[in-house]
Design a protein around this motif. Structure first.
Motif, mmCIF file in Angstrom:
data_model
loop_
_atom_site.group_PDB
_atom_site.id
_atom_site.type_symbol
_atom_site.label_atom_id
_atom_site.label_comp_id
_atom_site.label_asym_id
_atom_site.label_seq_id
_atom_site.Cartn_x
_atom_site.Cartn_y
_atom_site.Cartn_z
ATOM 1 N N THR A 148 10.332 11.877 -13.138
ATOM 2 C CA THR A 148 10.655 11.647 -11.898
ATOM 3 C C THR A 148 9.181 10.361 -12.411
ATOM 4 O OG1 THR A 148 12.095 11.813 -10.826
ATOM 5 C CG2 THR A 148 10.469 10.586 -9.292
ATOM 6 N N SER A 149 8.132 11.310 -11.886
ATOM 7 C CA SER A 149 6.322 10.650 -12.154
ATOM 8 C C SER A 149 5.941 10.213 -13.351
ATOM 9 C CB SER A 149 5.761 12.089 -12.091
ATOM 10 O OG SER A 149 4.386 11.854 -11.633
ATOM 11 N N ALA A 150 6.705 10.759 -14.194
ATOM 12 C CA ALA A 150 6.323 10.097 -15.720
ATOM 13 C C ALA A 150 7.025 8.009 -15.516
ATOM 14 C CB ALA A 150 6.990 9.887 -16.781
ATOM 15 N N THR A 151 8.395 8.359 -15.176
ATOM 16 C CA THR A 151 8.754 6.801 -14.913
ATOM 17 C C THR A 151 8.558 5.940 -13.932
ATOM 18 O OG1 THR A 151 10.796 5.747 -15.502
ATOM 19 C CG2 THR A 151 11.086 6.968 -13.665
ATOM 20 N N ILE A 152 7.672 6.626 -12.588
ATOM 21 C CA ILE A 152 7.512 5.444 -11.542
ATOM 22 C C ILE A 152 6.396 4.367 -12.578
ATOM 23 C CG2 ILE A 152 5.756 5.076 -10.052
ATOM 24 C CD1 ILE A 152 6.688 8.009 -8.963
ATOM 25 N N VAL A 153 5.567 4.562 -13.965
ATOM 26 C CA VAL A 153 4.866 3.317 -14.408
ATOM 27 C C VAL A 153 6.019 2.844 -15.228
ATOM 28 C CG1 VAL A 153 2.680 3.568 -15.633
ATOM 29 C CG2 VAL A 153 2.857 5.743 -14.552
ATOM 30 N N LEU A 216 2.328 9.743 -5.504
ATOM 31 C CA LEU A 216 1.734 9.988 -5.915
ATOM 32 C C LEU A 216 0.482 10.351 -6.923
ATOM 33 C CD1 LEU A 216 -1.351 9.383 -5.014
ATOM 34 C CD2 LEU A 216 -1.926 11.153 -3.838
ATOM 35 N N THR A 217 0.882 11.736 -7.869
ATOM 36 C CA THR A 217 0.413 11.085 -8.996
ATOM 37 C C THR A 217 0.766 10.140 -10.237
ATOM 38 O OG1 THR A 217 0.902 13.972 -9.412
ATOM 39 C CG2 THR A 217 0.882 12.673 -11.489
ATOM 40 N N GLY A 218 2.290 9.676 -10.049
ATOM 41 C CA GLY A 218 2.594 8.481 -10.631
ATOM 42 C C GLY A 218 1.993 6.851 -10.346
ATOM 43 N N GLY A 219 2.059 7.080 -9.263
ATOM 44 C CA GLY A 219 1.749 5.879 -8.928
ATOM 45 C C GLY A 219 -0.228 5.633 -8.307
ATOM 46 N N MET A 220 -0.735 6.562 -8.614
ATOM 47 C CA MET A 220 -2.021 6.661 -9.061
ATOM 48 C C MET A 220 -2.321 6.464 -10.650
ATOM 49 S SD MET A 220 -4.953 7.031 -7.438
ATOM 50 C CE MET A 220 -6.582 6.235 -8.190
ATOM 51 N N THR A 221 -1.468 7.084 -11.192
ATOM 52 C CA THR A 221 -1.234 6.460 -12.800
ATOM 53 C C THR A 221 -0.853 5.002 -12.620
ATOM 54 O OG1 THR A 221 -0.356 8.782 -13.409
ATOM 55 C CG2 THR A 221 -0.183 7.224 -14.989
ATOM 56 N N ALA A 222 -0.650 4.781 -12.310
ATOM 57 C CA ALA A 222 0.233 3.711 -12.922
ATOM 58 C C ALA A 222 -1.064 2.092 -11.839
ATOM 59 C CB ALA A 222 1.473 2.903 -11.777
ATOM 60 N N LEU A 223 -1.726 2.376 -11.419
ATOM 61 C CA LEU A 223 -2.209 1.458 -10.628
ATOM 62 C C LEU A 223 -3.599 2.181 -11.988
ATOM 63 C CD1 LEU A 223 -4.138 -0.085 -8.708
ATOM 64 C CD2 LEU A 223 -5.123 2.367 -7.890
ATOM 65 N N ILE A 224 -4.092 3.097 -12.364
ATOM 66 C CA ILE A 224 -5.056 2.588 -12.809
ATOM 67 C C ILE A 224 -4.784 2.670 -14.438
ATOM 68 C CG2 ILE A 224 -6.433 4.346 -14.570
ATOM 69 C CD1 ILE A 224 -6.142 6.797 -12.354
ATOM 70 N N ALA A 225 -3.047 2.157 -14.972
ATOM 71 C CA ALA A 225 -3.536 1.874 -16.384
ATOM 72 C C ALA A 225 -2.873 0.350 -16.075
ATOM 73 C CB ALA A 225 -1.737 1.989 -16.443
ATOM 74 N N VAL A 379 7.166 -4.002 -10.290
ATOM 75 C CA VAL A 379 8.207 -3.417 -10.033
ATOM 76 C C VAL A 379 7.710 -3.121 -8.195
ATOM 77 C CG1 VAL A 379 9.208 -3.565 -11.774
ATOM 78 C CG2 VAL A 379 8.018 -1.616 -10.547
ATOM 79 N N ASP A 380 6.221 -3.442 -8.162
ATOM 80 C CA ASP A 380 5.353 -2.878 -7.094
ATOM 81 C C ASP A 380 5.729 -1.993 -6.515
ATOM 82 O OD1 ASP A 380 4.715 -5.531 -5.823
ATOM 83 O OD2 ASP A 380 6.510 -5.715 -4.462
ATOM 84 N N ALA A 381 5.257 -0.874 -7.906
ATOM 85 C CA ALA A 381 5.701 0.903 -8.227
ATOM 86 C C ALA A 381 4.593 1.325 -7.468
ATOM 87 C CB ALA A 381 5.843 0.475 -9.524
ATOM 88 N N ILE A 382 3.246 0.519 -7.491
ATOM 89 C CA ILE A 382 2.024 0.494 -6.491
ATOM 90 C C ILE A 382 2.428 0.936 -5.039
ATOM 91 C CG2 ILE A 382 -0.111 0.817 -5.930
ATOM 92 C CD1 ILE A 382 0.130 -0.733 -9.157
ATOM 93 N N PRO A 383 2.997 -0.081 -4.499
ATOM 94 C CA PRO A 383 2.974 0.177 -2.946
ATOM 95 C C PRO A 383 3.453 1.208 -1.987
ATOM 96 C CG PRO A 383 2.972 -1.883 -4.026
ATOM 97 C CD PRO A 383 2.573 -1.670 -5.015
ATOM 98 N N VAL A 384 4.487 1.586 -3.497
ATOM 99 C CA VAL A 384 6.103 2.000 -2.526
ATOM 100 C C VAL A 384 5.510 3.498 -3.137
ATOM 101 C CG1 VAL A 384 8.165 2.571 -3.272
ATOM 102 C CG2 VAL A 384 7.579 0.597 -3.304
ATOM 103 N N HIS A 385 5.063 3.480 -4.233
ATOM 104 C CA HIS A 385 4.809 5.815 -4.756
ATOM 105 C C HIS A 385 3.376 5.745 -4.183
ATOM 106 C CE1 HIS A 385 9.104 5.479 -6.169
ATOM 107 N NE2 HIS A 385 8.939 4.100 -7.169
ATOM 108 N N MET A 386 2.821 5.038 -4.773
ATOM 109 C CA MET A 386 1.615 5.780 -4.420
ATOM 110 C C MET A 386 1.123 6.106 -2.540
ATOM 111 S SD MET A 386 -2.046 4.178 -6.108
ATOM 112 C CE MET A 386 -2.879 3.508 -4.127
ATOM 113 N N ILE A 387 1.242 4.483 -2.105
ATOM 114 C CA ILE A 387 0.723 4.069 -0.703
ATOM 115 C C ILE A 387 1.106 5.131 0.481
ATOM 116 C CG2 ILE A 387 0.569 2.660 0.900
ATOM 117 C CD1 ILE A 387 -1.790 2.206 -1.393
#
Length: 500
Positions: A148-153, A216-225, A379-387
């Motif tokens: 799940t954490s991996a697929t957030i990105v 947060l792990t998946g969302g932060m990774t998505a932001l960096i990527a 897909v707005d994964a950063i505001p959904v998962h990281m924030i």
């Protein structure tokens, strides 16, 4: 008491008794009761273990089924010439995570949990390739979380990321980056773990189901990527590199798939949150599971309603017309689910509604800010998962109740800050631990994934060729035919979109 148990014990004792008859009667009577008691205890223990194993396998199945939800959302959010590529990347998430977590990931996360009790370690060092692991159902449950954490990105990088880079990222996250976060917060040897024999500041971080560990792990990774990868061609800049006056909206090809994916994720979240109790048969855990499921439902509903309300108000302010955008409440629902994940077992139901309402507002605000800052998240994964992973973790430090902390973590020495004020104290120890945990996850992911993605980008392995991106990755990687995206039944009006 079954006759079979009685007869079996009696036969075993008589066959082992070499004393006289009189002594035999007395000794056998006492030993018979002990034998029957031990047999009943063993049978009950096996029954409890079987129920717990089935419960964990069922919860793992629900969590893994969330991969379907993520796939449907990603497929619905992309344009028609990128569907196959997006779905394959979602599939690779599960495959890469399973291989990485099996080989070394689980060992780094939980290795040594039984042999190093009382010690605090940075990373696990046993159970590689599951050697020595007895409870395979626990591995399956944790693997589902890892996937799940991996697929957030996946959705964030849609329509512009190369296949090789994506598989490499999935293995990197599942094998090393994510397991270190798990070890620090969930393992009894983790320095942030509330289950540590000497927890941080006598409290440790409370993250019941993975608000920080997973989201947060998946969302932060998505932001960096996405910051290293850059936006999709034509999103914020034209093909000559000039900034567009207004960002171009890339409408997904199917709102129906997005809505289906949202419902699937909500369904799977019951396994995600309620299943994190691990054992259903211990003490009052059945009460914790029920309470967790209720909080999950209420927070999701509150996030959905709040986002729909705010997006409608904003639309009226800028356009003067009342319109109801389906995408915002769907993501608001997911935001509520993410936000309640960390504290679903230790907050009251009314607090879960408050947490959900705030999550909806945070999602909508941060989604708009990302567009202003020209950060492209398909897909707005950063505001959904990281924030909301951050907000959910911090909310535990505000709303965790003494009674529920006692029930779940067997201590109420440090509770939510609002409840500390009710005790006549300003003790913010739990809130401070939550802040430290959030900062640790952000810092660790930034330190590990920034050089990883930058290296991939520098070597030319991260971003697809600009021409490939324009015609669609399905054509390049999967031999599909070029199809111009049209707004059909679920869009606004017919006609080709002149995106470039």
């Amino acid at each position: 008491m079954s006759s079979t148990t009685y007869q079996t014990c009696l036969a075993n004792l008589n066959s082992n008794n070499d004393n006289g008859a009189s002594s035999s009667i007395n000794i056998t009577t006492e030993a018979l009761l002990e034998c029957i008691s031990n047999t009943i205890d063993a049978t009950q223990h096996n029954a409890h273990s079987s129920i717990d194993t089935f419960f964990l396998l069922y919860a793992a199945s629900l969590v893994f089924f969330m991969q379907t939800g993520f796939a449907m959302i990603c497929a619905g959010c992309v344009r028609v010439n990128n569907i196959q590529n997006t779905l394959l990347k979602n599939l690779l998430d599960a495959c890469g995570a399973s291989l990485g977590f099996y080989t070394v990931g689980y060992a780094f996360a939980f290795g040594g949990s039984s042999t190093d009790y009382g010690k605090t370690t940075f990373i696990g060092k046993e159970d590689f390739f599951l050697m020595g692991v007895e409870n395979d159902s626990f591995w399956l449950f944790q693997f589902a979380f890892c996937a799940t954490s991996a697929t957030i990105v996946a959705g964030t990088l849609a329509e512009r990321c190369q296949m090789t880079a994506y598989l490499a990222y999935s293995i990197m996250l599942a094998a090393f980056v994510y397991p270190v976060v798990v070890h620090s917060i969930w393992s009894p040897q983790g320095f942030l773990s509330a289950h540590n024999s000497n927890p941080l500041w006598g409290s440790g971080m409370v993250d019941f189901a993975g608000g920080s560990v997973v989201h947060l792990t998946g969302g932060m990774t998505a932001l960096i990527a996405t910051m290293i990868l850059g936006p999709r061609a034509g999103r914020f800049y034209d093909l000559s590199g000039e900034v567009l006056e207004e960002p171009r909206e890339f409408t997904g090809h199917s709102l129906a798939l997005q809505c289906l994916g949202t419902f699937i994720l909500w369904f799977g979240w019951y396994g995600f949150n309620a299943g994190s109790i691990i054992s259903l048969m211990l003490d009052d855990n059945y009460l914790v599971v029920s309470h967790t499921a209720i909080n999950t439902t209420l927070s999701a509903a509150a996030g959905c309603v709040m986002t729909l309300f705010l997006s409608t108000i904003v639309g009226v302010h800028f356009t003067g017309e009342v319109t109801f955008n389906l995408q915002y409440p769907m993501n608001g629902c997911l935001s509520g689910l993410v936000a309640i994940t960390a504290g679903c077992s230790v907050v009251e139901s009314w607090a879960s509604i408050v947490i959900g309402l705030v999550s909806g507002a945070l999602y909508l605000t941060c989604s708009k800010l990302l567009v202003q800052w020209k950060i492209d998240d398909a897909v707005d994964a950063i505001p959904v998962h990281m924030i909301n992973g951050i907000w959910g973790s911090l909310s535990v430090g505000l709303f965790a109740t003494p009674d529920l902390m006692d029930r779940v973590y067997e201590t109420s020495a440090h509770v939510g800050w609002f409840y500390s004020w009710g005790r006549g104290s300003a003790d913010a120890t739990l809130l401070a631990c939550q802040v430290i945990g959030v900062l640790f996850v952000i810092g660790w992911v930034v330190c590990m994934m920034t050089p990883f993605f930058w290296s991939m980008h520098y070597c030319g392995f991260l971003r697809a060729d600009s021409l490939e991106e324009i015609v669609g990755l399905d054509i390049v990687y999967h031999g599909g035919e070029f199809r111009k995206h049209r707004r059909g039944s679920f869009g606004s009006d017919e006609g080709e979109m002149d995106e470039y």
